[in-house]
Design a protein around this motif. Structure first.
Motif, mmCIF file in Angstrom:
data_model
loop_
_atom_site.group_PDB
_atom_site.id
_atom_site.type_symbol
_atom_site.label_atom_id
_atom_site.label_comp_id
_atom_site.label_asym_id
_atom_site.label_seq_id
_atom_site.Cartn_x
_atom_site.Cartn_y
_atom_site.Cartn_z
ATOM 1 N N UNK A 82 0.879 -1.359 0.014
ATOM 2 C CA UNK A 82 -0.092 -0.095 -0.105
ATOM 3 C C UNK A 82 0.802 1.399 -0.039
ATOM 4 N N UNK A 83 1.414 1.604 -1.181
ATOM 5 C CA UNK A 83 2.153 2.886 -1.223
ATOM 6 C C UNK A 83 1.985 3.856 -2.295
ATOM 7 N N UNK A 84 2.078 5.057 -2.514
ATOM 8 C CA UNK A 84 1.935 5.718 -3.227
ATOM 9 C C UNK A 84 3.190 6.835 -3.425
ATOM 10 N N UNK A 85 3.484 7.789 -4.485
ATOM 11 C CA UNK A 85 4.307 8.420 -4.996
ATOM 12 C C UNK A 85 3.613 9.764 -4.978
ATOM 13 N N UNK A 86 4.479 11.056 -4.452
ATOM 14 C CA UNK A 86 3.756 12.364 -4.311
ATOM 15 C C UNK A 86 4.602 13.281 -5.231
ATOM 16 N N UNK A 87 4.305 13.983 -5.779
ATOM 17 C CA UNK A 87 5.080 15.080 -6.634
ATOM 18 C C UNK A 87 4.476 16.258 -5.562
ATOM 19 N N UNK A 88 5.436 16.799 -4.423
ATOM 20 C CA UNK A 88 5.244 17.737 -3.610
ATOM 21 C C UNK A 88 4.697 19.289 -4.413
ATOM 22 N N UNK A 89 5.549 19.461 -5.356
ATOM 23 C CA UNK A 89 5.441 20.855 -5.797
ATOM 24 C C UNK A 89 4.059 20.964 -6.339
ATOM 25 N N UNK A 90 3.311 19.828 -7.001
ATOM 26 C CA UNK A 90 1.864 20.041 -7.926
ATOM 27 C C UNK A 90 0.959 19.473 -6.976
ATOM 28 N N UNK A 91 1.227 18.567 -5.968
ATOM 29 C CA UNK A 91 0.329 18.066 -5.369
ATOM 30 C C UNK A 91 -0.317 16.755 -5.727
ATOM 31 N N UNK A 92 -0.006 16.112 -7.034
ATOM 32 C CA UNK A 92 -0.395 15.151 -7.732
ATOM 33 C C UNK A 92 0.425 13.869 -6.948
ATOM 34 N N UNK A 93 -0.760 12.765 -6.766
ATOM 35 C CA UNK A 93 -0.400 11.555 -6.102
ATOM 36 C C UNK A 93 -0.891 10.476 -7.194
ATOM 37 N N UNK A 94 0.397 9.474 -7.265
ATOM 38 C CA UNK A 94 0.129 8.514 -8.171
ATOM 39 C C UNK A 94 0.518 7.097 -7.441
ATOM 40 N N UNK A 95 -0.545 5.981 -7.805
ATOM 41 C CA UNK A 95 -0.455 4.801 -7.163
ATOM 42 C C UNK A 95 -0.011 3.880 -8.020
ATOM 43 N N UNK A 96 0.233 2.678 -7.750
ATOM 44 C CA UNK A 96 1.075 1.481 -8.536
ATOM 45 C C UNK A 96 0.114 0.986 -9.486
ATOM 46 N N UNK A 97 0.926 -0.048 -10.209
ATOM 47 C CA UNK A 97 0.107 -0.422 -11.354
ATOM 48 C C UNK A 97 -0.298 -1.992 -11.121
#
Length: 507
Positions: free
Chosen positions: A186-201
């Motif tokens: 259960x992990x995610x990656x965050x682009x802190x500058x834009x606030x976009x959150x991406x999940x796995x595949x």
């Protein structure tokens, strides 16, 4: 709370330089007795020894007998180690204790601000319980927070679990990349500058189940240059309205995210040195990047080993590198930009970790050679003669400046001789000047007496020297003489002080 006189705008002090030790003492004595100093226990120091703005917490003694000294005779205040007299309008009843703050690692430490009952302020806003999206079951799903410039460490992200689970929500963890994540992680990656959150595949990182809600329990956002509020703009504490806020010092340290253009300008230098000092350009750039040091210029002399005297200098020594640094100064500051001992130690420690093994490294201050300039000019318009002469003096100061002088405006070159003909050309280029009939250079002899250099003779400098312009004067006519500022100083030094009787106001 305290803030150093020179702060590091890049915020690298906490990561790059070791903390210094501060010493806090309390003075106590009975009335009329000699004071004594009691070292206090420092509980926490967020300033890293006054390297950066921060709060210092200490413990006051509970002994009621430790009272501040009160002197029967006001003239005793401030003598030796005794505390000074109270400011006008203050009475002894308001005095709780006298405290003395010092830094053994930097005896000449200067502070830009100091105050009591201080707190750290972080210019970030906080959001709680924000519904972001609903899982669609597709790989690499992306959702966005309502805000950008997110503090990544503050984000708590949860995904709704099946209704059979008692908790109802599951906490997911952040990762920089999904390469090491398992299928059900259960992990995610965050682009802190834009606030976009991406999940796995689904192969590297779990995919949020279809129809399951995704929420941000809480996170903080904001900061940047907009958070650098000026004094007096913080007026209240929302959760404690009974407290009074005293906002005396501007908030600093906030910076906007680096743009692509800024990164393009920075990357070539980084690709050249890659945090390793090998070439002279590497040493120069890394010295300027020393966090918190306040260094404005650095020059490198290969193969030089300093000595106690100029005759003891060693040159062309294999493996030896001497880095000469200059401290930052305000444009209108006439003092030479000599670095302090603490600045030299910090630059040396920064470079030492980035030098090849076997490098004999020295970080030094250039030797400043005193110099005075007097110039005679002819002006075009007598009505603005004084303004023209002032512009000539300013042009000569600028040309000989250690930080902004020289033909390229990057500072007078290390070791370059001062040619009077070159200075005459500088004066002749000033608007309103029609001729420069004479220009003279003056330098002190071994006894400190200012003497003129022979006509047309340049002031020779070694490769460790820079000129220190003590005085400059411009006047109308065809002859030059020693600047009046040096003449007045010499006459004042020659006068023997005469004692004057003082009648006390109160016996």
């Amino acid at each position: 709370g305290l803030a150093p006189d020179e702060e590091a705008p890049d915020g690298l002090v906490a990561r790059a330089l070791p903390a210094r030790s501060l010493k806090l003492e309390l003075v106590h004595a009975r009335s009329g007795a000699e004071p004594g100093w009691l070292a206090l226990e420092i509980l926490d120091d967020r300033s890293l020894g006054a390297r950066q703005p921060g709060v210092l917490r200490f413990r006051l003694p509970a002994n009621a007998l430790l009272a501040p000294p009160l002197y029967d005779d006001p003239k005793d205040a401030g003598l030796g180690v005794r505390p000074p007299a109270l400011p006008a309008g203050r009475s002894g009843d308001e005095l709780v204790h006298w405290l003395r703050l010092s830094c053994p690692d930097a005896p000449g430490l200067k502070l830009a601000w100091l105050g009591f009952n201080a707190v750290d302020v972080v210019a970030l806003d906080q959001r709680r319980d924000v519904l972001l999206a609903v899982g669609d079951g597709r790989p690499d799903q992306v959702c966005a927070l309502p805000d950008g410039n997110v503090d990544a460490a503050s984000l708590l992200l949860e995904v709704e679990t099946p209704q059979t689970t008692a908790a109802g929500w599951e906490r997911w963890s952040p990762v920089e990349r999904f390469a090491a994540a398992g299928r059900e992680a259960p992990v995610y990656a965050l682009d802190a500058a834009s606030g976009r959150i991406r999940f796995g595949d689904g192969i590297r990182g779990r995919v949020p189940a279809p129809g399951r809600r995704i929420r941000a329990v809480e996170y903080r956002h904001g900061g940047g240059a907009a958070g650098n509020l000026g004094p007096g703009q913080l007026r209240s504490v929302v959760e404690a309205p009974m407290l009074r806020v005293r906002h005396e010092r501007a908030l600093r340290g906030g910076a906007d995210a680096e743009t692509v253009a800024e990164a393009e300008r920075r990357l070539p230098d980084w690709l050249n040195h890659r945090e390793r000092a090998v070439t002279a350009a590497d040493f120069r750039m890394l010295a300027l990047e020393t966090p918190g040091s306040g260094i404005a210029r650095a020059e490198v002399v290969r193969g030089l080993i300093p000595g106690d005297t100029l005759a003891a200098l060693q040159r062309n020594v294999p493996g030896a590198v001497a880095v000469f640094v200059l401290a930052a100064r305000a444009p209108d500051d006439p003092a030479p930009p000599r670095p302090g001992a603490a600045q030299l130690r910090e630059v040396w420690a920064w470079l030492r970790e980035r030098c090849p093994i076997g490098t004999e490294l020295y970080v030094l201050s250039p030797r400043f050679v005193p110099l005075a300039v007097s110039v005679a000019v002819g002006v075009r318009d007598p009505a603005i003669e004084r303004e023209t002469l002032l512009r000539v003096e300013a042009a000569l100061r600028q040309w000989l400046s250690a930080l902004h002088g020289g033909a390229d405006g990057r500072g007078w070159p290390l070791g370059r001789a001062v040619d009077p003909e070159e200075l005459r050309a500088v004066a002749a280029r000033v608007d309103g000047v029609v001729r420069v009939p004479a220009l003279g250079l003056f330098a002190p002899d071994a006894a400190g007496r200012w003497l003129p250099l022979p006509a047309g003779t340049a002031l020779a400098l070694l490769d460790v020297d820079l000129p220190e312009l003590r005085a400059v004067s411009a006047g109308s006519g065809n002859s030059v003489q020693l600047p009046a500022a040096l003449t007045d100083a010499a006459e004042a030094a020659s006068d023997a002080p005469a004692p004057a009787p003082v009648v006390p106001d109160l016996c």
